[in-house]
Design an enzyme around this catalytic site. Structure first.
Site, PDB file in Angstrom:
ATOM      1  N   SER A 177     -36.603   2.213 -27.273  1.00 42.72           N
ATOM      2  CA  SER A 177     -36.962   1.187 -28.237  1.00 42.72           C
ATOM      3  C   SER A 177     -37.929   0.182 -27.589  1.00 42.72           C
ATOM      4  O   SER A 177     -38.966   0.602 -27.055  1.00 42.72           O
ATOM      5  CB  SER A 177     -35.670   0.530 -28.748  1.00 42.72           C
ATOM      6  OG  SER A 177     -35.909  -0.225 -29.893  1.00 42.72           O
ATOM      7  N   ASP A 343     -33.619   8.644 -37.071  1.00 40.82           N
ATOM      8  CA  ASP A 343     -34.156   7.298 -36.811  1.00 40.82           C
ATOM      9  C   ASP A 343     -35.157   6.938 -37.912  1.00 40.82           C
ATOM     10  O   ASP A 343     -36.201   7.572 -38.045  1.00 40.82           O
ATOM     11  CB  ASP A 343     -34.829   7.290 -35.424  1.00 40.82           C
ATOM     12  CG  ASP A 343     -35.181   5.891 -34.931  1.00 40.82           C
ATOM     13  OD1 ASP A 343     -35.327   4.978 -35.767  1.00 40.82           O
ATOM     14  OD2 ASP A 343     -35.304   5.728 -33.707  1.00 40.82           O
ATOM     15  N   HIS A 372     -31.502   5.168 -35.191  1.00 38.11           N
ATOM     16  CA  HIS A 372     -32.119   4.627 -33.980  1.00 38.11           C
ATOM     17  C   HIS A 372     -31.084   4.390 -32.872  1.00 38.11           C
ATOM     18  O   HIS A 372     -31.353   4.651 -31.698  1.00 38.11           O
ATOM     19  CB  HIS A 372     -32.824   3.326 -34.352  1.00 38.11           C
ATOM     20  CG  HIS A 372     -33.564   2.677 -33.235  1.00 38.11           C
ATOM     21  ND1 HIS A 372     -34.612   3.293 -32.588  1.00 38.11           N
ATOM     22  CD2 HIS A 372     -33.423   1.461 -32.648  1.00 38.11           C
ATOM     23  CE1 HIS A 372     -35.080   2.482 -31.650  1.00 38.11           C
ATOM     24  NE2 HIS A 372     -34.368   1.364 -31.668  1.00 38.11           N
TER      25      HIS A 372
HETATM   26  N1  LIG Z   1     -28.933  -2.100 -30.617  1.00 39.03           N
HETATM   27  C1  LIG Z   1     -30.175  -2.169 -29.934  1.00 39.03           C
HETATM   28  C2  LIG Z   1     -31.187  -1.584 -30.833  1.00 39.03           C
HETATM   29  C3  LIG Z   1     -32.609  -2.005 -30.602  1.00 39.03           C
HETATM   30  O1  LIG Z   1     -33.318  -0.909 -30.179  1.00 39.03           O
HETATM   31  C4  LIG Z   1     -30.453  -3.595 -29.514  1.00 39.03           C
HETATM   32  O2  LIG Z   1     -29.830  -4.478 -30.069  1.00 39.03           O
HETATM   33  O3  LIG Z   1     -31.234  -3.834 -28.619  1.00 39.03           O
END
Ligand SMILES: N[C@@H](CCO)C(=O)O
Ligand SMILES: CC(=O)SCCNC(=O)CCNC(=O)[C@H](O)C(C)(C)COP(=O)(O)OP(=O)(O)OC[C@H]1O[C@@H](n2cnc3c(N)ncnc32)[C@H](O)[C@@H]1OP(=O)(O)O
Length: 398
Positions: A177, A343, A372
């Site tokens: 991410s 995702d 995701h």
């Molecule tokens: N759960 C993760 C998802 C973000 O990619 C976060 O809070 O960073």
């Protein structure tokens, strides 16, 4: 009651206000509650969008030992609300276990008996690295005065940290991410310093869809009157911008999970004894989002959320490098791009683009119902993928 009903119903409706008043800021600032965090003072940092941070401090954790040739270092880069505590059990001051404990440690896919693992907290965050809740030179928190930082600035700070740790070339830079943004930025911007890169559930440049979701999240925080334009650090508990931050988390969390999972898990079940008909009670899925909003507001800083989300919006490894394809083509590292099939925020096509554009790119797909967040849950699939990429035969044949 079935397992899905049991999961959907817990905890009770009282959870909405669980934990008492929420502090105005839950920034960890200069503290080290876990006791293993270290800090590096890097001096000034000139910023891509202009201006500079006069003093940058990076908080980080390490596991394993750097080899004499300094050729076994792995950089692990966390996502938006993650932190440097990538592995380890829950402990006082850090009530959750490391967010990638299944991936990193002795005998794990990234084996700390072999690798020296470094995990910094991101520049602009709120867990010990310089961010809006850190003190500015005048001794009060930066707040609204904190400058715009880009993903490239975050990598520049991490590069300074690498220099101080004696790491010339990373054996692997891995991130998911927002962490994947930085991993790709490392690979494109510092090709001589990255031997392999694993970019998970991420993209080479932010898409209109991602920016759109982010826009609503930032708007929710700024619209909270308790946000006070970003200068709320002296507010009493309960008088900070937790409502706006919580709504931002609810929007984001919905995009982190798949529609199918939410429907199968919660369906149209009411929460506990609540009755949504007539407007007074909640559906279970609303309670679930309230729970995640409450948890994040207790552990994160609203200004950091805005700063980091804005840095994600302008993420583009192709900026000033002739575009994304040109930047990908310049990557010399062995490249692994992993997507999650469900995702809906970081689409598999964005990972395919990374793998297709990098000269030695490999594409792998996780099959997951979780969307995701699959990179934080589906370790039975992600573990072997990373182990295979690293040639970790001991893990694959365990
Ligand atoms: N759960 C993760 C998802 C973000 O990619 C976060 O809070 O960073
Ligand atoms: C690299 C990084 O991103 S690090 C940051 C990652 N960590 C986070 O983002 C923290 C937020 N948590 C999450 O995003 C997720 O919990 C994950 C991805 C870590 C794990 O996913 P899952 O195991 O599927 O957890 P899930 O999303 O179901 O959440 C479980 C929580 O919801 C609660 N819950 C479930 N149903 C309900 C409901 N109807 N009402 C209220 N709460 C509910 C559970 O009690 C549980 O609470 P707890 O976490 O306080 O124990």
């Amino acid at each position: 009651m079935s397992e899905s009903e049991r999961r959907a119903h817990r905890p009770s409706a009282r959870d909405r206000t669980a934990g008492g008043p929420i502090p105005a800021s839950c920034a960890w600032r200069e503290t080290d509650p876990v006791g293993r965090r270290r800090f590096a003072d890097l001096g000034p940092l000139h910023l891509e969008a202009g201006g500079k941070l006069p003093e940058v401090r990076m908080a980080y954790e390490t596991w394993g030992t750097l080899s004499a040739r300094a050729d076994n270092a792995v950089l692990v880069l966390h996502a938006l609300t993650g932190d440097s505590h990538v592995t380890g059990d829950a402990e006082p001051g850090h009530p959750t276990a490391g967010w990638w404990s299944d991936m990193i440690g002795p005998g794990r896919p990234i084996d700390t008996d072999h690798y020296y693992v470094v995990a910094p907290n991101v520049l602009g965050g709120c867990q010990g690295s310089t961010g809006p809740s850190s003190d500015a030179p005048n001794g009060t928190p930066w707040g609204s005065r904190f400058p715009y930082v880009t993903v490239r600035d975050q990598v520049a700070a991490e590069r300074e940290l690498a220099d101080r740790l004696g790491v010339g070339t990373w054996a692997l830079v891995v991130g998911a991410s927002m962490g994947g943004h930085r991993a790709l930025e490392w690979a494109a911007g510092e090709p001589d310093r990255v031997a392999a890169v694993a970019a998970i559930a991420t993209s080479a440049q932010s898409t209109a869809d991602q920016i759109a979701w982010a826009h609503a999240q930032i708007g929710a925080i700024r619209a909270d009157p308790r946000y006070r334009g970003g200068d709320y650090y002296d507010a009493a508990a309960g008088d900070g911008p937790h409502v706006g931050l919580g709504i931002a988390r609810q929007i984001a969390h919905t995009t982190y999970r798949s529609a199918r999972e939410l429907d199968e898990r919660f369906g149209r079940l009411p929460q506990g004894g609540e009755n949504p008909l007539g407007g007074g009670g909640r559906f279970a899925v609303q309670s679930y989002l309230d729970h995640h909003a409450n948890k994040l507001a207790r552990r994160f800083d609203a200004n950091s959320y805005v700063v980091l989300t804005e840095s994600m919006n302008t993420h583009d490894i192709g900026r000033d490098r002739g575009g994304v394809e040109s930047a990908l083509a310049s990557i010399t590292a062995r490249t692994l791009a992993v997507a999650v099939d469900s995702d809906r925020l970081f689409l598999p096509t964005q990972s395919e683009r990374i793998a297709a554009g990098a000269p030695s790119g490999t594409y792998r797909l996780l099959h997951s119902d979780y969307g995701h967040d699959g990179f934080l849950i589906d370790f039975d699939q992600l573990g072997p993928i990373i182990a295979e990429f690293l040639g970790n035969r001991a893990y694959l044949t365990r």
